[in-house]
Write an enzyme that holds these catalytic residues in place. Structure first.
Site, mmCIF file in Angstrom:
data_model
loop_
_atom_site.group_PDB
_atom_site.id
_atom_site.type_symbol
_atom_site.label_atom_id
_atom_site.label_comp_id
_atom_site.label_asym_id
_atom_site.label_seq_id
_atom_site.Cartn_x
_atom_site.Cartn_y
_atom_site.Cartn_z
ATOM 1 N N CYS A 82 0.799 -1.221 0.000
ATOM 2 C CA CYS A 82 0.000 0.000 0.000
ATOM 3 C C CYS A 82 0.831 1.271 0.000
ATOM 4 O O CYS A 82 0.285 2.372 -0.075
ATOM 5 C CB CYS A 82 -0.944 -0.005 1.198
ATOM 6 N N HIS A 116 -2.413 8.282 6.156
ATOM 7 C CA HIS A 116 -2.632 6.930 5.635
ATOM 8 C C HIS A 116 -3.965 6.404 6.147
ATOM 9 O O HIS A 116 -4.763 5.886 5.366
ATOM 10 C CB HIS A 116 -1.483 6.014 6.051
ATOM 11 N N GLU A 152 -0.002 5.878 13.587
ATOM 12 C CA GLU A 152 0.391 7.014 12.752
ATOM 13 C C GLU A 152 0.357 8.316 13.543
ATOM 14 O O GLU A 152 1.274 9.141 13.428
ATOM 15 C CB GLU A 152 -0.533 7.103 11.535
ATOM 16 N N LYS A 186 -9.457 8.344 2.870
ATOM 17 C CA LYS A 186 -9.930 6.964 2.670
ATOM 18 C C LYS A 186 -11.325 6.768 3.260
ATOM 19 O O LYS A 186 -11.998 5.784 2.940
ATOM 20 C CB LYS A 186 -8.954 5.963 3.284
ATOM 21 N N HIS A 205 -9.749 2.215 0.380
ATOM 22 C CA HIS A 205 -8.297 2.036 0.319
ATOM 23 C C HIS A 205 -7.917 1.419 -1.026
ATOM 24 O O HIS A 205 -8.264 0.277 -1.311
ATOM 25 C CB HIS A 205 -7.852 1.138 1.476
ATOM 26 N N PHE A 252 1.857 -3.303 3.875
ATOM 27 C CA PHE A 252 2.237 -4.622 4.375
ATOM 28 C C PHE A 252 3.705 -4.873 4.054
ATOM 29 O O PHE A 252 4.185 -4.537 2.964
ATOM 30 C CB PHE A 252 1.398 -5.701 3.707
#
Length: 422
Positions: free
Chosen positions: A172, A312, A323, A344, A349, A410
């Site tokens: 991502c 994010h 975050e 998002k 996403h 990931f």
């Protein structure tokens, strides 16, 4: 030309997203706080634990002619649509070195278009063809379609890019890493112009089932428009989206020489790796903080300049808080004047495409001095100690300001991009 100090600017933007088929309609949807998440129709989705997703608002079949589309994975179709818009928005009218666009030579033009998963729908669909109809029915275009570098290669062919065609694959974080790579291509003198961004098209039963079984996705099938809720105490996972976001980056010298419109300056990137877990975020935000500090050390950006951040924030219980912890660690009290948007909440996403469309949103926020809202936050998590832009857009200050776009993936990939107003 060789240089390590070239100023890089953004001269074109393009997007096709769950909110609109171009950057203007996407921006309008973001400012309106409109959700692009909806129910998935069809028998093949009926038994899945997750039956919602953020499908593209405009299907690429409405834009790409069928003879061309048959040779392109859906992710490459999205990339071409966004890249064409960005290329035209930057003032280019055809392939480099041809006609009016002799203003840029092919050897000085690159593309860096990323995808986190690549042509997964092509792979799965063609395997079904093989099983059901036999070897001779498998498309001869399958391999070029499923290659993760297919979108970048096809955009490169479209614009006649010969300085380099690249495809970072970092889950991502891929789209943001592509843009960071493009900035470095120009800054180092490898290219004068780079078309960069991210794309993804993975709305298929297998990826959805796999993500759902990881407990990574929201199962709020009854209210799809409310399922993506970053920072809300009831958040329970991300919503899969599709589309692409692409920008045109240029050296400032090249852009000014041709009289190009300049949206903002692209300051650079910060990178790090968590080295914690293949799929779980590092809970203290250590790796994210390292990437942010790397950005500050590599540029002349000061924390006091940063007034906006496109987070994010995927709507997962652990990731959203990690975050914020990282932001507080690096920015300290300066975080208090940063307007944070979690887009998002509206787009879902887009995995490898997220950094692309969120960079477009960040550039437009700086250019228009307007931060888009975060929707669906009914009960703010008390661990989110930051200024979240809720429900309505917020004006950003006048003068010289900067914005940050975060993307994590990931594998522990962390990418932080920074932009400054002009």
């Amino acid at each position: 030309m060789s240089s390590t100090n070239r100023t890089v600017v953004v001269t074109g933007i393009g997007a096709t997203t769950p909110l609109g088929g171009d950057s203007a309609s996407t921006w309008e949807g973001l400012l309106a706080g409109r959700s692009g998440v909806r129910h998935l129709e069809g028998e093949r989705f009926a038994e899945l634990p997750v039956r919602i997703a953020a499908l593209a608002a405009v299907d690429p079949s409405e834009v790409i002619p069928r003879p061309q589309a048959r040779k392109l994975d859906r992710s490459a179709q999205f990339a071409l649509i966004a890249a064409r818009e960005a290329w035209a928005d930057a003032g280019y009218t055809g392939p480099a070195g041809e006609g009016e666009d002799a203003q840029i030579t092919p050897e000085r033009l690159g593309t860096v278009i990323a995808s986190g998963i690549g042509g997964v729908t092509t792979l799965l669909d063609q395997y079904d063809v093989l099983k059901e109809s036999g070897v001779r029915r498998v498309s001869p275009h399958t391999v070029p379609m499923l290659m993760p570098n297919g979108p970048s290669a096809n955009v490169g062919l479209e614009v006649n890019a010969q300085a380099g065609v690249h495809t970072p694959v970092s889950a991502c974080a891929s789209g943001a890493e592509a843009i960071g790579y493009a900035i470095e291509m120009i800054r180092s003198g490898r290219a004068d112009v780079v078309v960069a961004g991210g794309t993804e098209a993975a709305i298929h039963p297998l990826p959805i089932a796999a993500f759902a079984n990881m407990m990574a996705m929201s199962k709020n099938n009854d209210e799809p428009e409310k399922a993506s809720r970053p920072y809300d105490k009831a958040r329970d996972g991300f919503i899969l989206g599709e589309g692409a976001g692409v920008i045109v980056l240029e050296s400032e010298e090249h852009a000014k020489a041709r009289g190009a419109k300049i949206y903002c300056e692209a300051l650079g990137q910060g990178l790090s790796a968590d080295s914690h877990h293949i799929a779980q975020p590092e809970p203290t935000g250590r790796g994210i903080a390292a990437a942010m500090q790397n950005l500050l050390d590599a540029t002349d950006l000061k924390p006091s300049e940063v007034v906006h951040l496109n987070a994010h924030a995927t709507s997962t219980p652990q990731g959203d808080v990690a975050e914020i912890k990282a932001l507080r660690k690096v920015l300290g009290d300066d975080l208090d004047h940063v307007a944070i948007s979690a887009t998002k909440s509206m787009t879902g996403h887009l995995l490898g495409g997220a950094g692309g469309i969120e960079t477009v949103a960040t550039v437009l926020a700086l250019h228009n001095r307007l931060a888009p809202p975060t929707i669906n936050v009914d009960d703010l998590d008390p661990d989110v100690e930051a200024d979240i832009v809720l429900n309505e857009p917020r004006e950003l200050p006048q003068g010289t300001i900067a914005a940050i776009n975060n993307s994590f993936g990931f594998g522990g990939h962390n990418v932080v991009l920074a932009f400054r107003s002009v």
